[in-house]
Motif scaffolding. Sequence first.
Motif, PDB file in Angstrom:
ATOM      1  N   HIS A 319      -1.821   7.988   6.920  1.00  8.26           N
ATOM      2  CA  HIS A 319      -1.845   8.091   8.373  1.00  8.26           C
ATOM      3  C   HIS A 319      -0.568   7.529   8.994  1.00  8.26           C
ATOM      4  N   THR A 347     -10.346  10.825  10.699  1.00  5.62           N
ATOM      5  CA  THR A 347     -10.741  10.926   9.294  1.00  5.62           C
ATOM      6  C   THR A 347     -12.146  10.367   9.085  1.00  5.62           C
ATOM      7  N   HIS A 577      -4.628  13.789   1.709  1.00  2.66           N
ATOM      8  CA  HIS A 577      -5.440  12.581   1.813  1.00  2.66           C
ATOM      9  C   HIS A 577      -5.570  11.832   0.491  1.00  2.66           C
TER      10      HIS A 577
END
Length: 610
Positions: A319, A347, A577
């Motif tokens: 992030h 998320t 991710h």
Amino acid sequence: MALQAIFFTQSQLLIDPLSRIPCSLRSNPFQALTSHAYARAAHQTIVCTSETWNPTITASSASTKPRTWDYGIVPSLSNTEYTEKEWAEEVQKMGDDVRVIMNKKMEPLEKLELIDAIQRLGLEYHFKMEIAHSLKSLYESAAAAQHEYDDLYSAALRFRIFRQHHYYEIPQDVFRKFIDSETGNFRSVLANDVKGLLSLYEASFLGFKGEVVMDKALAFSTAHLKEKKKIISSPGLAVKVEHALDMPIHWRPNRLEARWFMEVYEEQPDMNPNLLKLAKLDYNIVQLIHREEFGRLVRWWTELGLGNMTFFRDNLVEHCLWTSLVIFDPKYSDLREMTTKVVAMITLIDDVYDLLGTLEELELLTHLINQWDITKIDELPLNMATCFVALYNITNEIGLWAMTRRGINIIPYMREAWSDQCKAYLEEAKWCQKHFMPTLKEYLSSAVRSVGVFLTLQCCFLITTDNLTEDALNYIVKIPSIVRCSSLLIRLNNDLVPTAVGLAEGDKLNSLECFMNETGASEEQARGHIKDLVHKTWKTLNKDVFNDSCQFSGPFVTACLNAARASHWIYRYGDGHGIRSQEAKEHLMSALVQPIPIEQLDHKFILGVK
């Protein structure tokens, strides 16, 4: 909403419906909610140790999401030698030397090459005024000096630089002189001009919808560069061609491109040592600022206590990298930190809808978020209530910042954005749980909202745009095309992640599957179709930049472009991710952790004299 009512205070947390929280857990409301959440649900198996609650959730498909990166990846900030204060004087001097060079009279092509180098080295934000003045001067004199751009390389470079700076008046027609009037295609003799082909290739990605010449430019340059790349005699040019064919400049995050380009620029015969050293110093100083931000965000995330909840992806490093690629200018630290918090919440909530809740629970959560009603969270399982409280408080935290720093109340706009996003999450959850496969159009209509980009770009718009008017606020609420295109590109790039890498757990649908189901196409055909959509969306985004850049100040328009660019890189090397390639890890280390070594240069080089 009155300022004193914005935050959900600890005293408020200790009354119903949360009065059942044990007193021993009340020192941190978020940790209290998190830990006690698991104990409340009768269908969950609780494993209690002396240190922490560690539940195994059996009511849904949720599973432990290991952190991709150790937060210790970022070394101690006290060990760095590239503090802004320490190098400020030298950076200022080198910057002044570059300004002297830019203000010198030089040939138009030489000036364009200097501007291109400054941009690719990541220094454009230091020289915005000088670049704008130079381009204005070049543009006004262009009519009388068209002979300066008679070769393919210089014509394409001029087109690209001016379009990058929103000169819509530079038309595709500048390339008609290179087209064979009989065949309607670029002249075959140009296939031997590799430098010109590379310049044309990079320029073609700034085309608009309906610009047929730019489509021909892309097809012609791509075909011949692929044909020539293995027989290019110049090593430097060969490296540039390989790099461009992998991904064009226009699609690359400037922050990552700068680090790569420094190595290439250092080998160029026309390299300016002063400019190169400035680029390296600036990169290291900005990197330190980003590392300091990361340190503060790690402390915030740890104190928040949500790390105890193991069903969602704990990807704070990713992030932070994402937001630093979208807006890397040092002066926007507050914006980066706030948008990183928003992305962390996106998320978290995404995983709630994908992995945690039943359809009935998700419908209730969506309703409460739509009503912005924190008083009824006892109707939710406490793990879901925890997530809503976190979202609620962080949204209000950002709203309070905007009130005190900007004098505007952005909470109603963020509330509406969260509501819209969660409605999209709910729609996709219903599709998955009912085993319904939407058409590609239906899927993308929802996906551009659920991907979460609108919330982050909305924050950027509301927090940084000067002189916000009612028209401007209405503009952003309606999700303008520039935001929709950026969101769509992120969704499409995510869906193009190879199946060998895999989608995030819980992602049951993507555009490839929808297109294949709808049309009967093979995966290869579906990938070709989605890649074509990527190109078409970029053409629309390119035009949107011209329409919107004149209306709004601040980094909003650039952020829309950079968000799309970041997705090209992030999803090229993994799922964005979890699963990461070694190349992706090396890029992340270079962006956030490893400074660029700076050798001492001879004094005459530091002065910019070769």
